[in-house]
Design a protein around this motif. Sequence first.
Motif, PDB file in Angstrom:
ATOM      1  N   ALA A 263     -10.485  51.776  46.651  1.00 11.99           N
ATOM      2  CA  ALA A 263     -10.626  51.261  48.047  1.00 11.99           C
ATOM      3  C   ALA A 263     -10.036  50.007  48.559  1.00 11.99           C
ATOM      4  O   ALA A 263      -9.312  49.989  49.697  1.00 11.99           O
ATOM      5  CB  ALA A 263     -12.204  50.483  48.247  1.00 11.99           C
ATOM      6  N   THR A 264      -9.550  48.982  47.582  1.00  8.70           N
ATOM      7  CA  THR A 264      -8.545  48.088  48.048  1.00  8.70           C
ATOM      8  C   THR A 264      -7.208  48.765  48.328  1.00  8.70           C
ATOM      9  O   THR A 264      -6.437  48.001  49.117  1.00  8.70           O
ATOM     10  CB  THR A 264      -8.400  46.973  46.884  1.00  8.70           C
ATOM     11  N   GLU A 266      -6.419  51.732  49.239  1.00  7.86           N
ATOM     12  CA  GLU A 266      -6.580  52.439  50.594  1.00  7.86           C
ATOM     13  C   GLU A 266      -6.592  51.625  51.648  1.00  7.86           C
ATOM     14  O   GLU A 266      -5.609  51.797  52.663  1.00  7.86           O
ATOM     15  CB  GLU A 266      -7.880  53.361  50.478  1.00  7.86           C
ATOM     16  N   ARG A 267      -7.077  50.636  51.621  1.00 11.69           N
ATOM     17  CA  ARG A 267      -6.917  49.663  52.890  1.00 11.69           C
ATOM     18  C   ARG A 267      -5.675  49.099  53.109  1.00 11.69           C
ATOM     19  O   ARG A 267      -5.049  48.987  54.219  1.00 11.69           O
ATOM     20  CB  ARG A 267      -7.701  48.202  52.699  1.00 11.69           C
ATOM     21  N   ARG A 270      -3.399  51.517  54.575  1.00 10.69           N
ATOM     22  CA  ARG A 270      -3.699  51.846  56.000  1.00 10.69           C
ATOM     23  C   ARG A 270      -3.047  50.701  56.790  1.00 10.69           C
ATOM     24  O   ARG A 270      -2.677  51.056  57.670  1.00 10.69           O
ATOM     25  CB  ARG A 270      -5.527  51.880  56.114  1.00 10.69           C
ATOM     26  N   ALA A 271      -3.210  49.590  56.289  1.00 10.12           N
ATOM     27  CA  ALA A 271      -2.417  48.558  56.852  1.00 10.12           C
ATOM     28  C   ALA A 271      -0.907  48.671  57.107  1.00 10.12           C
ATOM     29  O   ALA A 271      -0.346  48.356  57.867  1.00 10.12           O
ATOM     30  CB  ALA A 271      -2.520  46.978  56.111  1.00 10.12           C
TER      31      ALA A 271
END
Length: 305
Positions: A263-264, A266-267, A270-271
């Motif tokens: 999750a980290t 992927e975030r 995305r940024a």
Amino acid sequence: MRSVRIGLLLNAFGTHLDTVADEAREAVRTGLTTGWLAEQGGWDALTTAAALGPQVPGLAWGTSVVPTYPRHPLTLAAQALTVQAATGNRLTLGVGVSHRHVVEDQFGYSFDRPARHLRSYLSALVPLLRGESVRHEGETLRAVGSVTAPGAEPPSVLVGALGPSMLRVAGELADGTISVWAGPTALARHIVPTLTRAAEGAGRPAPRVVAFLLVGVTAEPEARRTELSERFTRIQEIPSYRAVLDREGAAGPADTAVLGDEATVERALRALAEAGATELIASPVGTPEEQSRTKELLAALSSRT
């Protein structure tokens, strides 16, 4: 995640060529579509792509990056178009001026005004890749002639550019940039706007912005960051890298690495996409198990875009 093409930096330094081929096949099996090759004092990137391309038909190839100074534009155009013919036109040609300590201390050339050199170089190279005859007389470069390569299409040309002058040349004469050690802040505030303004001013399409990242899916991000800090300690002393790290507010390359659970990571990716990156070159780090997890995540994210 916003549409971003994800590619894998293949480990071609200090490994057997058969191992590079196996890694390329694994990338295709996991669902990744592009394999990138660096030049680090080992296998020649373009020759490797020409040799392995027919063996791995599902993979596009990119160089990140081929140094310009030791290759005349006529020579590089012939090499790149040969790769296109060998791979069925699956090459992105990334080029760059390298660094003063490489160009002067290793190659023995002058590194005076590298942006001037790049502008002259691309002014000859890009038409040659299109099959045009050139007669270029620059201040430090002469190129007269053409390259005939039936069936080879001109590859997309990207420039390893980080500073304002290099980015302007890339925007005006090439298809985009490959950025190294640039996180979302440096991309959004400096690289993307500078490159885009130059492309628009030259009447060119929206540029490709390819961001290079160290990526690791791991339960021990701080331990991995410490390892990377020790491994890349000299990188931050190179002026062009030091400048982009300062723009990012990073002490060193390890601070720009994307590390953590799925999750980290992927975030963080995305940024980067939201900051304007259109593509990613991921270099998996960590233990073999962590690198496998990283590749699986990258392939999953790639399939969503």
